[in-house]
Design a protein around this motif. Sequence first.
Motif, PDB file in Angstrom:
ATOM      1  N   ALA A   1      33.521  36.349  29.965  1.00 27.16           N
ATOM      2  CA  ALA A   1      33.237  36.210  31.400  1.00 27.16           C
ATOM      3  C   ALA A   1      31.970  35.417  31.681  1.00 27.16           C
ATOM      4  O   ALA A   1      31.330  35.625  32.713  1.00 27.16           O
ATOM      5  CB  ALA A   1      33.177  37.584  32.077  1.00 27.16           C
ATOM      6  N   LYS A   2      31.628  34.486  30.787  1.00 27.07           N
ATOM      7  CA  LYS A   2      30.452  33.643  31.054  1.00 27.07           C
ATOM      8  C   LYS A   2      30.706  32.714  32.234  1.00 27.07           C
ATOM      9  O   LYS A   2      29.896  32.637  33.159  1.00 27.07           O
ATOM     10  CB  LYS A   2      30.095  32.816  29.811  1.00 27.07           C
ATOM     11  CG  LYS A   2      29.616  33.618  28.627  1.00 27.07           C
ATOM     12  CD  LYS A   2      29.082  32.728  27.523  1.00 27.07           C
ATOM     13  CE  LYS A   2      30.145  31.857  26.866  1.00 27.07           C
ATOM     14  NZ  LYS A   2      31.143  32.631  26.115  1.00 27.07           N
TER      15      LYS A   2
ATOM     16  N   SER B   1      31.584  43.543  32.798  1.00 29.73           N
ATOM     17  CA  SER B   1      32.717  43.451  33.717  1.00 29.73           C
ATOM     18  C   SER B   1      33.909  44.244  33.191  1.00 29.73           C
ATOM     19  O   SER B   1      34.168  44.281  31.980  1.00 29.73           O
ATOM     20  CB  SER B   1      33.134  41.988  33.908  1.00 29.73           C
ATOM     21  OG  SER B   1      32.054  41.210  34.394  1.00 29.73           O
ATOM     22  N   ASP B   2      34.659  44.829  34.115  1.00 30.81           N
ATOM     23  CA  ASP B   2      35.896  45.525  33.759  1.00 30.81           C
ATOM     24  C   ASP B   2      37.012  44.496  33.643  1.00 30.81           C
ATOM     25  O   ASP B   2      37.300  43.785  34.613  1.00 30.81           O
ATOM     26  CB  ASP B   2      36.261  46.552  34.820  1.00 30.81           C
ATOM     27  CG  ASP B   2      35.300  47.740  34.848  1.00 30.81           C
ATOM     28  OD1 ASP B   2      34.419  47.805  33.975  1.00 30.81           O
ATOM     29  OD2 ASP B   2      35.430  48.584  35.758  1.00 30.81           O
ATOM     30  N   PRO B   3      37.713  44.414  32.484  1.00 33.64           N
ATOM     31  CA  PRO B   3      38.767  43.407  32.316  1.00 33.64           C
ATOM     32  C   PRO B   3      40.121  43.832  32.856  1.00 33.64           C
ATOM     33  O   PRO B   3      41.054  43.033  32.888  1.00 33.64           O
ATOM     34  CB  PRO B   3      38.825  43.244  30.790  1.00 33.64           C
ATOM     35  CG  PRO B   3      38.462  44.607  30.271  1.00 33.64           C
ATOM     36  CD  PRO B   3      37.457  45.166  31.248  1.00 33.64           C
TER      37      PRO B   3
ATOM     38  N   HIS C   1      24.380  45.750  34.668  1.00 31.89           N
ATOM     39  CA  HIS C   1      25.039  45.737  35.971  1.00 31.89           C
ATOM     40  C   HIS C   1      26.543  45.703  35.771  1.00 31.89           C
ATOM     41  O   HIS C   1      27.081  44.780  35.155  1.00 31.89           O
ATOM     42  CB  HIS C   1      24.558  44.543  36.788  1.00 31.89           C
ATOM     43  CG  HIS C   1      23.072  44.542  36.974  1.00 31.89           C
ATOM     44  ND1 HIS C   1      22.454  45.180  38.013  1.00 31.89           N
ATOM     45  CD2 HIS C   1      22.077  44.035  36.187  1.00 31.89           C
ATOM     46  CE1 HIS C   1      21.142  45.054  37.896  1.00 31.89           C
ATOM     47  NE2 HIS C   1      20.892  44.361  36.800  1.00 31.89           N
ATOM     48  N   ARG C   2      27.229  46.705  36.289  1.00 34.48           N
ATOM     49  CA  ARG C   2      28.677  46.802  36.166  1.00 34.48           C
ATOM     50  C   ARG C   2      29.354  46.011  37.281  1.00 34.48           C
ATOM     51  O   ARG C   2      28.945  46.056  38.433  1.00 34.48           O
ATOM     52  CB  ARG C   2      29.111  48.272  36.246  1.00 34.48           C
ATOM     53  CG  ARG C   2      28.709  49.138  35.062  1.00 34.48           C
ATOM     54  CD  ARG C   2      29.467  48.778  33.804  1.00 34.48           C
ATOM     55  NE  ARG C   2      30.910  48.823  33.977  1.00 34.48           N
ATOM     56  CZ  ARG C   2      31.655  49.928  33.894  1.00 34.48           C
ATOM     57  NH1 ARG C   2      31.079  51.099  33.640  1.00 34.48           N
ATOM     58  NH2 ARG C   2      32.966  49.870  34.051  1.00 34.48           N
ATOM     59  N   VAL C   3      30.401  45.295  36.930  1.00 29.14           N
ATOM     60  CA  VAL C   3      31.212  44.547  37.896  1.00 29.14           C
ATOM     61  C   VAL C   3      32.639  45.062  37.773  1.00 29.14           C
ATOM     62  O   VAL C   3      33.220  45.049  36.684  1.00 29.14           O
ATOM     63  CB  VAL C   3      31.156  43.030  37.628  1.00 29.14           C
ATOM     64  CG1 VAL C   3      32.088  42.290  38.584  1.00 29.14           C
ATOM     65  CG2 VAL C   3      29.729  42.511  37.763  1.00 29.14           C
ATOM     66  N   PRO C   4      33.253  45.507  38.866  1.00 32.30           N
ATOM     67  CA  PRO C   4      34.602  46.074  38.784  1.00 32.30           C
ATOM     68  C   PRO C   4      35.656  45.006  38.536  1.00 32.30           C
ATOM     69  O   PRO C   4      35.432  43.807  38.750  1.00 32.30           O
ATOM     70  CB  PRO C   4      34.787  46.723  40.166  1.00 32.30           C
ATOM     71  CG  PRO C   4      33.915  45.915  41.074  1.00 32.30           C
ATOM     72  CD  PRO C   4      32.714  45.534  40.245  1.00 32.30           C
TER      73      PRO C   4
END
Length: 336
Positions: free
Chosen positions: A99-100, A272-274, A298-301
Amino acid sequence: MTQTDDRTEQRQGAPRGGAHAEPRRFATATDFLDRRAAEATTGPATWGWRGAVRRMSGGLVSPAMGPAEAEHHDLRRRVQRDLDGPRTIAFVNPKGGAAKTTGVLAAGCTFGTVRGGGVVAWDNNETRGTLGIRGARAGHHNTTRELLEDLERFDQVGSSRIGDLGAYVRSQGDAHFDVLASDERPDVTGTIHADDFGAVHGLLERFYRVILVDTGNNMRAENWLAAAGAADLLVVTSTVREDTGYSGLWMLDALADAGVPDLKHRTLTVLSDPSPTVDKGLAADLVDVYEQRTRSVHRVPYDPALVSGSVVPYTELSRATQRSWLAACAAMADAL
């Protein structure tokens, strides 16, 4: 001292209690304007029931912002903070699919829309990356390769203009940032070297305040090492997968072994959640270990708008995704 002289000194702020008394502290003109920063996060509500009450009453009843709205305004204020020079943020993980590129584009949209421009996202892949594919297209097909070939156009600092870069970068429209793509010509061989990175980076620093660098997967490549060395901040991107998380940690181990100074405080993590559901135990483990290694996590849904591999439609991202990236970019601005 006459009575008139005494009144004059009092008007000028002289101490009344003798030579050793503390002088009075008056608010300066700057203090007067700076009060607005605090008011920005404590003003009247516009969200939810509080905002509805204010609108329905015509402002006669004006509740203060709720916690969520106040936090939102504070995050925006942090992203908008002044920087005393150009800043470079490199997004790193030597594994593909970490996710870059998605992260660079999401950060570009966030910094661009909230700060109002002065942002460029640069695909510093040693050969061919996908940032140019996932960003909005332009009326030209120029990339980093063509810019390198034409660098002499910008040798004269006094006469070169940011508008001249429009022949090489790709405007992202309402997102208010530009993309500099990596080489897209199939007939060209060769890679981007450290000197090439330095030349392009030096040029971008002349015209942009925030430079977001999308790196390739080969951390032994000259341009990867040059980007890591030039970055004011490293952002480790990872998905909630064991192999991707391991790859990022392996990279941090390698950088630490190479003697990179102050690595923990120069690095933060975006996780990040895939997929809609993830292994909660693995997610907790990754958050824990990256909190030990970087300044924040930092979490990203999961967001279905990002799975097509095409242009990142920022306005179509969920509110939770946009808020997560706003919080992550606020932390990046804090670190800078």
